[in-house]
Motif scaffolding. Sequence first.
Motif, PDB file in Angstrom:
ATOM      1  N   GLY A 223      35.817  45.429  56.665  1.00  0.00           N
ATOM      2  CA  GLY A 223      35.893  43.967  56.635  1.00  0.00           C
ATOM      3  C   GLY A 223      36.322  43.435  57.982  1.00  0.00           C
ATOM      4  N   PHE A 224      36.714  42.188  58.026  1.00  0.00           N
ATOM      5  CA  PHE A 224      37.280  41.597  59.230  1.00  0.00           C
ATOM      6  C   PHE A 224      38.801  41.682  59.150  1.00  0.00           C
ATOM      7  N   GLY A 225      39.457  41.873  60.293  1.00  0.00           N
ATOM      8  CA  GLY A 225      40.909  41.967  60.340  1.00  0.00           C
ATOM      9  C   GLY A 225      41.543  40.613  60.608  1.00  0.00           C
ATOM     10  N   ILE A 226      42.593  40.282  59.847  1.00  0.00           N
ATOM     11  CA  ILE A 226      43.310  39.031  60.044  1.00  0.00           C
ATOM     12  C   ILE A 226      44.818  39.288  59.998  1.00  0.00           C
ATOM     13  N   ALA A 227      45.579  38.326  60.470  1.00  0.00           N
ATOM     14  CA  ALA A 227      47.033  38.454  60.478  1.00  0.00           C
ATOM     15  C   ALA A 227      47.570  38.449  59.043  1.00  0.00           C
ATOM     16  N   LYS A 228      48.723  39.054  58.836  1.00  0.00           N
ATOM     17  CA  LYS A 228      49.307  39.104  57.500  1.00  0.00           C
ATOM     18  C   LYS A 228      49.783  37.713  57.072  1.00  0.00           C
ATOM     19  N   GLY A 229      49.724  37.478  55.768  1.00  0.00           N
ATOM     20  CA  GLY A 229      50.243  36.234  55.218  1.00  0.00           C
ATOM     21  C   GLY A 229      49.358  35.020  55.409  1.00  0.00           C
ATOM     22  N   GLN A 230      48.113  35.211  55.837  1.00  0.00           N
ATOM     23  CA  GLN A 230      47.228  34.067  56.100  1.00  0.00           C
ATOM     24  C   GLN A 230      46.228  33.904  54.949  1.00  0.00           C
ATOM     25  N   GLU A 231      46.763  33.596  53.777  1.00  0.00           N
ATOM     26  CA  GLU A 231      45.951  33.546  52.566  1.00  0.00           C
ATOM     27  C   GLU A 231      44.905  32.432  52.614  1.00  0.00           C
ATOM     28  N   GLU A 232      45.244  31.293  53.186  1.00  0.00           N
ATOM     29  CA  GLU A 232      44.306  30.173  53.238  1.00  0.00           C
ATOM     30  C   GLU A 232      43.107  30.514  54.110  1.00  0.00           C
ATOM     31  N   TYR A 233      43.371  31.132  55.239  1.00  0.00           N
ATOM     32  CA  TYR A 233      42.280  31.520  56.137  1.00  0.00           C
ATOM     33  C   TYR A 233      41.448  32.638  55.508  1.00  0.00           C
ATOM     34  N   LYS A 234      42.119  33.609  54.894  1.00  0.00           N
ATOM     35  CA  LYS A 234      41.404  34.702  54.242  1.00  0.00           C
ATOM     36  C   LYS A 234      40.474  34.172  53.152  1.00  0.00           C
ATOM     37  N   ALA A 235      40.948  33.224  52.369  1.00  0.00           N
ATOM     38  CA  ALA A 235      40.118  32.641  51.312  1.00  0.00           C
ATOM     39  C   ALA A 235      38.909  31.915  51.905  1.00  0.00           C
ATOM     40  N   LEU A 236      39.108  31.255  53.038  1.00  0.00           N
ATOM     41  CA  LEU A 236      38.019  30.551  53.705  1.00  0.00           C
ATOM     42  C   LEU A 236      36.880  31.510  54.038  1.00  0.00           C
ATOM     43  N   ILE A 237      37.204  32.648  54.655  1.00  0.00           N
ATOM     44  CA  ILE A 237      36.188  33.637  55.034  1.00  0.00           C
ATOM     45  C   ILE A 237      35.613  34.333  53.802  1.00  0.00           C
ATOM     46  N   ASN A 238      36.484  34.677  52.850  1.00  0.00           N
ATOM     47  CA  ASN A 238      36.025  35.392  51.662  1.00  0.00           C
ATOM     48  C   ASN A 238      35.045  34.571  50.831  1.00  0.00           C
ATOM     49  N   ASN A 239      35.248  33.271  50.771  1.00  0.00           N
ATOM     50  CA  ASN A 239      34.340  32.424  49.995  1.00  0.00           C
ATOM     51  C   ASN A 239      32.915  32.499  50.547  1.00  0.00           C
ATOM     52  N   VAL A 240      32.790  32.550  51.880  1.00  0.00           N
ATOM     53  CA  VAL A 240      31.460  32.652  52.484  1.00  0.00           C
ATOM     54  C   VAL A 240      30.879  34.049  52.261  1.00  0.00           C
ATOM     55  N   LEU A 241      31.704  35.089  52.428  1.00  0.00           N
ATOM     56  CA  LEU A 241      31.230  36.455  52.194  1.00  0.00           C
ATOM     57  C   LEU A 241      30.745  36.623  50.753  1.00  0.00           C
ATOM     58  N   ARG A 242      31.475  36.040  49.831  1.00  0.00           N
ATOM     59  CA  ARG A 242      31.083  36.126  48.418  1.00  0.00           C
ATOM     60  C   ARG A 242      29.725  35.451  48.195  1.00  0.00           C
ATOM     61  N   GLN A 243      29.535  34.293  48.800  1.00  0.00           N
ATOM     62  CA  GLN A 243      28.271  33.595  48.644  1.00  0.00           C
ATOM     63  C   GLN A 243      27.114  34.378  49.249  1.00  0.00           C
ATOM     64  N   TYR A 244      27.346  35.012  50.419  1.00  0.00           N
ATOM     65  CA  TYR A 244      26.289  35.792  51.062  1.00  0.00           C
ATOM     66  C   TYR A 244      25.925  37.019  50.240  1.00  0.00           C
TER      67      TYR A 244
END
Length: 274
Positions: A223-244
């Motif tokens: 996957g892509f690496g992100i900083a710990k505790g960044q749930e809002e940003y992670k959800a932003l990217i995950n929503n697009v990955l899920r759609q793709y």
Amino acid sequence: MKIFLSAILIIVVSLPALAADDSVYNRVMEKRTIDCGYFVEPPFTLKDEATSEYSGLAVDLTKMIAKELDLKVNWKEQISFATFPEDLNANKYDMVCGSIFALPRAGRMDYTSPYAYVSMVGYVRPDNEKLDKAFNDVDWSDVTIVGLDGEGATTAAQKLLPEAKMQVLPQLSNISEMLLTVASGKADVAFVLPSVFEDFNKANPGKLRKAKLDKPLYSYAVGFGIAKGQEEYKALINNVLRQYTVSGELKSLFEKHDPDGFFEYPTVAKESVK
């Protein structure tokens, strides 16, 4: 006492503001750009040194996600495998936009949902028959494995094969340098992605071959690496990955960049999207 309580109140009230300042989501949305850390690993990320242009599966996927969110991409700097979790948390870049293996990494960082699944395969010199047998039958104490400091295959080899000798290259070395080390006779085997070997073999035909082991060293979610505790940003990217994944756009990327089918990727049953 009142002064002491007032001081505590000021600190408590200030905490949410400090947290907001550390939000990758807020930072990315404010500047409208994803600052990417990267590393070269075919077919996920490639860099043309003459033009400084980037290409590959992870590059295209990052660009597609950014376009979906009306953002730009800035390929900011090449990561160090040994320090990139700390670099993410220090805001040196917003995301490692490449093929990051989902390792525990002592809880120092987080990952998006996987967009690929990969296996690390062993490559040896043509005349080296030490590894032409079942994995568990190899005398690993007589084998020298070359690795890259902090890289996924190296971590797996150190964990699973503690009796083997390890030659660990510096963090900023290119992953393909592991194969060069084997080809030069300084190590017996390098465990890399098959796509990395194919890229190496085009420039160095016949120097190495696949070891005849009965299984890969290890398999990883990517996957892509992100900083710990960044749930809002992670959800932003995950929503697009899920759609793709649902739309088939992820499948199309793999058909383009992995025509030999070296890797697997998330899919959904047709019944689940009716």
